[in-house]
Design an enzyme around this catalytic site. Structure first.
Site, short mmCIF file in Angstrom:
data_model
loop_
_atom_site.label_atom_id
_atom_site.label_comp_id
_atom_site.label_asym_id
_atom_site.label_seq_id
_atom_site.Cartn_x
_atom_site.Cartn_y
_atom_site.Cartn_z
N ASP A 52 -15.74 -8.60 -3.44
CA ASP A 52 -16.66 -7.50 -3.72
C ASP A 52 -17.75 -7.96 -4.70
O ASP A 52 -18.92 -7.58 -4.56
CB ASP A 52 -15.92 -6.31 -4.28
CG ASP A 52 -14.83 -5.81 -3.35
OD1 ASP A 52 -15.04 -5.84 -2.13
OD2 ASP A 52 -13.76 -5.40 -3.85
N TYR A 73 -11.47 -6.93 7.20
CA TYR A 73 -10.36 -6.55 8.07
C TYR A 73 -9.04 -6.60 7.31
O TYR A 73 -8.75 -7.57 6.61
CB TYR A 73 -10.30 -7.47 9.29
CG TYR A 73 -9.10 -7.21 10.16
CD1 TYR A 73 -9.05 -6.09 10.97
CD2 TYR A 73 -8.01 -8.08 10.15
CE1 TYR A 73 -7.94 -5.82 11.77
CE2 TYR A 73 -6.90 -7.83 10.94
CZ TYR A 73 -6.86 -6.70 11.74
OH TYR A 73 -5.77 -6.45 12.52
N TYR A 95 0.82 -1.21 0.00
CA TYR A 95 0.00 0.00 0.00
C TYR A 95 0.86 1.26 0.00
O TYR A 95 1.92 1.32 0.63
CB TYR A 95 -0.90 0.04 1.24
CG TYR A 95 -2.07 -0.90 1.19
CD1 TYR A 95 -3.08 -0.75 0.26
CD2 TYR A 95 -2.19 -1.94 2.12
CE1 TYR A 95 -4.17 -1.60 0.22
CE2 TYR A 95 -3.28 -2.80 2.10
CZ TYR A 95 -4.26 -2.62 1.14
OH TYR A 95 -5.33 -3.46 1.12
#
Length: 337
Positions: free
Chosen positions: A279, A168, A104
């Site tokens: 998703d 999470y 990230y």
């Protein structure tokens, strides 16, 4: 068409070619994606009127995000501009026994600096049927923790069905930090995407007996969650058996009215792109519940949608409901009591 609202961060994703290490890469593939945006895009392709709430920088990357959303039929009325950067993440694509790896680069992003005063939830939830967000959003800042809670409260005030995906991420916060926030959010949730590890490590539920099957364990955890949060009407998750990075077996579950509905197993081999599969599954469940489909049809549709997502590149699922139904036609499942 029913109005759907999703709230979260959309990021720039840069991916290596299969078989290439990020540290050695000379070029990267570019996509836009983020959990709530991916769910919204799927629901848009399924025929719903989707609005995405977020904040992006006023620069070419922000413009790229807006064009990406609009190209998939997602409304950008509540897409604010401000801040200086779009969150980014790098994906080192997995292959064989080597798992994919995410790095990230999202600190100080425009979205992470969003504060609740910038949001007019009375306008956002006007005539809405569903509101969806994930645990990633409150993990990004204290301001977004406040915004997530107020968003759920406002949605309930407006009679909007609410959906929360625990999602999470250990790289964003600790179990303890997430647990404190989630336990404040869950009293306002109607649909919860959560699994065994969420029950144990985030909600403090004792571990089920090893003598139980994995379906029986999931029923145990879901019943315990219902005792803590009787407002939650639906709980859902997937079983994923990882044979290799490019070969998984996927099975969906949906718990409603004290019954666990289970889809057929989808053997996905080879996987083109696993990112966004969860998703796509969540969007399949939400589509089905909004359309009042039977629980068995819902879990079969959702698992089929997720399996299809694994066959295309990028974060988002672009299959229509007709294509998913056609793919799922031969699905079968069972009820575990």
């Amino acid at each position: 068409m029913k109005k759907v609202v999703t709230f979260g961060e959309i990021m720039l994703r840069l991916s290596t070619q299969t078989g290439e290490r990020l540290s050695n890469a000379k070029q990267l593939l570019m996509h836009y994606g983020g959990g709530e945006a991916n769910v919204g895009i799927s629901l848009s392709h399924f025929g719903y009127d989707v609005y995405f709430v977020s904040k992006i920088p006023n620069n070419p990357l922000g413009l790229g995000v807006e064009r990406h959303l609009l190209s998939h039929g997602v409304h950008t009325d509540y897409l604010m501009t401000g801040g200086e950067r779009l969150g980014t993440y790098y994906l080192e694509t997995g292959v064989g026994e080597r798992s994919a790896k995410v790095t990230y680069d999202r600190k100080y992003s425009s979205f992470s600096k969003l504060v609740v005063e910038e949001l007019d939830f009375d306008e956002i939830f006007k005539d809405a049927a569903l509101f969806h967000l994930s645990g990633i959003t409150p993990a990004l800042s204290a301001g977004l923790q406040e915004a997530a809670l107020i968003a759920l409260q406002k949605a309930k005030e407006h009679g909007v069905m609410t959906s929360f995906d625990c999602n999470y991420r250990a790289s964003l916060w600790s179990h303890q930090e997430a647990a404190e926030v989630f336990q404040n959010l869950l009293p306002y949730v109607d649909i919860c995407f959560c699994g065994e590890l969420d029950a144990i490590y985030l909600l403090g539920i004792e571990q089920a007996s090893d003598s139980l099957t994995r379906e029986e364990k999931l029923v145990f955890y879901y019943k315990k969650i219902r005792e803590l949060y009787p407002n939650i009407r639906y709980m859902s998750s997937t079983f994923r058996d990882v044979i290799s990075a490019s070969h998984n077996v996927l099975q969906g579950t949906l718990f409603v009215d004290e019954r666990l509905y289970v889809s057929k197993k989808h053997v996905i081999n080879p996987i083109v792109d696993r990112v966004g599969g969860g998703d796509a599954y969540a969007a399949g469940i939400l589509f089905s519940l909004l359309g009042s489909l039977s629980p068995q049809t819902a879990v079969s549709f959702a698992s089929a949608a997720s399996a299809l997502k694994h066959t295309v590149s990028g974060d988002c699922n672009t299959f229509t409901q007709e294509e998913v139904f056609q793919f799922a036609e031969n699905s079968s499942g069972k009820i575990s009591r």
